[in-house]
Design a protein around this motif. Sequence first.
Motif, PDB file in Angstrom:
ATOM      1  N   MET A   1       0.821  -1.206   0.000  1.00  0.00           N
ATOM      2  CA  MET A   1       0.000   0.000   0.000  1.00  0.00           C
ATOM      3  C   MET A   1       0.861   1.263   0.000  1.00  0.00           C
ATOM      4  N   LEU A   2       1.941   1.243   0.761  1.00  0.00           N
ATOM      5  CA  LEU A   2       2.836   2.402   0.788  1.00  0.00           C
ATOM      6  C   LEU A   2       3.530   2.590  -0.558  1.00  0.00           C
ATOM      7  N   MET A   3       3.898   1.480  -1.193  1.00  0.00           N
ATOM      8  CA  MET A   3       4.555   1.569  -2.497  1.00  0.00           C
ATOM      9  C   MET A   3       3.605   2.133  -3.548  1.00  0.00           C
ATOM     10  N   ASP A   4       2.333   1.834  -3.431  1.00  0.00           N
ATOM     11  CA  ASP A   4       1.343   2.408  -4.342  1.00  0.00           C
ATOM     12  C   ASP A   4       1.340   3.927  -4.216  1.00  0.00           C
ATOM     13  N   ARG A   5       1.279   4.418  -2.996  1.00  0.00           N
ATOM     14  CA  ARG A   5       1.303   5.865  -2.764  1.00  0.00           C
ATOM     15  C   ARG A   5       2.628   6.473  -3.223  1.00  0.00           C
ATOM     16  N   PHE A   6       3.714   5.775  -2.956  1.00  0.00           N
ATOM     17  CA  PHE A   6       5.054   6.218  -3.342  1.00  0.00           C
ATOM     18  C   PHE A   6       5.142   6.439  -4.852  1.00  0.00           C
ATOM     19  N   THR A   7       4.679   5.462  -5.635  1.00  0.00           N
ATOM     20  CA  THR A   7       4.777   5.580  -7.093  1.00  0.00           C
ATOM     21  C   THR A   7       3.889   6.703  -7.622  1.00  0.00           C
ATOM     22  N   ILE A   8       2.732   6.898  -7.017  1.00  0.00           N
ATOM     23  CA  ILE A   8       1.843   7.983  -7.454  1.00  0.00           C
ATOM     24  C   ILE A   8       2.479   9.341  -7.174  1.00  0.00           C
ATOM     25  N   LEU A   9       3.125   9.475  -6.029  1.00  0.00           N
ATOM     26  CA  LEU A   9       3.815  10.729  -5.716  1.00  0.00           C
ATOM     27  C   LEU A   9       4.948  10.995  -6.699  1.00  0.00           C
ATOM     28  N   LEU A  10       5.660   9.955  -7.099  1.00  0.00           N
ATOM     29  CA  LEU A  10       6.751  10.127  -8.063  1.00  0.00           C
ATOM     30  C   LEU A  10       6.218  10.600  -9.413  1.00  0.00           C
ATOM     31  N   ILE A  11       5.074  10.057  -9.813  1.00  0.00           N
ATOM     32  CA  ILE A  11       4.443  10.494 -11.062  1.00  0.00           C
ATOM     33  C   ILE A  11       4.018  11.954 -10.948  1.00  0.00           C
ATOM     34  N   ARG A  12       3.452  12.304  -9.820  1.00  0.00           N
ATOM     35  CA  ARG A  12       3.005  13.687  -9.623  1.00  0.00           C
ATOM     36  C   ARG A  12       4.188  14.656  -9.662  1.00  0.00           C
TER      37      ARG A  12
ATOM     38  N   ALA B   1       7.218  20.492  -6.795  1.00  0.00           N
ATOM     39  CA  ALA B   1       7.663  19.098  -6.850  1.00  0.00           C
ATOM     40  C   ALA B   1       8.648  18.804  -5.720  1.00  0.00           C
ATOM     41  N   LYS B   2       9.543  19.744  -5.458  1.00  0.00           N
ATOM     42  CA  LYS B   2      10.518  19.567  -4.378  1.00  0.00           C
ATOM     43  C   LYS B   2       9.821  19.513  -3.025  1.00  0.00           C
ATOM     44  N   GLN B   3       8.794  20.347  -2.845  1.00  0.00           N
ATOM     45  CA  GLN B   3       8.040  20.341  -1.592  1.00  0.00           C
ATOM     46  C   GLN B   3       7.348  18.998  -1.372  1.00  0.00           C
ATOM     47  N   ILE B   4       6.772  18.458  -2.443  1.00  0.00           N
ATOM     48  CA  ILE B   4       6.099  17.167  -2.328  1.00  0.00           C
ATOM     49  C   ILE B   4       7.100  16.077  -1.953  1.00  0.00           C
ATOM     50  N   PHE B   5       8.272  16.114  -2.588  1.00  0.00           N
ATOM     51  CA  PHE B   5       9.290  15.111  -2.268  1.00  0.00           C
ATOM     52  C   PHE B   5       9.714  15.209  -0.804  1.00  0.00           C
ATOM     53  N   GLU B   6       9.959  16.421  -0.344  1.00  0.00           N
ATOM     54  CA  GLU B   6      10.475  16.605   1.011  1.00  0.00           C
ATOM     55  C   GLU B   6       9.417  16.352   2.083  1.00  0.00           C
TER      56      GLU B   6
END
Length: 206
Positions: free
Chosen positions: A78-89, A103-108
């Motif tokens: 489940m965490l990996m699902d969210r992780f990949t979606i954030l990377l796409i975003r 994008a930097k804010q989302i990553f951090e």
Amino acid sequence: MTKKQYFISLAKYSQILFDKLPIELEPKPISYALNILKPAIDNIKVSQLDELYKIRSLDKLATPGNTNSWQGLNSIGMLMDRFTILLIREWCLINKQKNGTKAKQIFELQTLDIIEAMVNAAPGSSALNSKITNIKQSVNASTWEQAFFGLLTINLILWESQEVLYIKDISKLPCEELRSYIDWFSKGNIIRNEYIQLCEELFWSI
């Protein structure tokens, strides 16, 4: 290599992968995602899996983290699902909206938070993503890398295929096109759920 370093390496790998794919900067009909983007992903899958295998060291990586006895939805899958979606975003913010700051804010603030949760995750005890459905999809992954690549790319295809729905009046879309969206999203989300479960199962083997 620590688990945190590994997950950060996966994030960097994903951005490089997206750069290699024919992702349109403007929303396209679903036919583009399924007939152009998906075949492009299939064409580079073997070489990209080789790159994924190179990231991981031979040392045991998937040891349970410092988590509580209760897991809830904080499983690797489940965490990996969210992780990949954030990377796409993040990629879309940088390349489509030209907003590297956001994008930097989302990553951090979000991606690194998900990474910390994955570092501290423990094996789940149940299939969290089972759905009652008569629709069957063939999803094959015998290694963790295959499961991760599958989840990352199915989420990318789903993201790209639904983007047009957020900027157009769907009541004005042709009926056949709407049927195509409904048909694809039901199938695509089942594929996504199966990859989430495979990520959960296969991660603990590495």
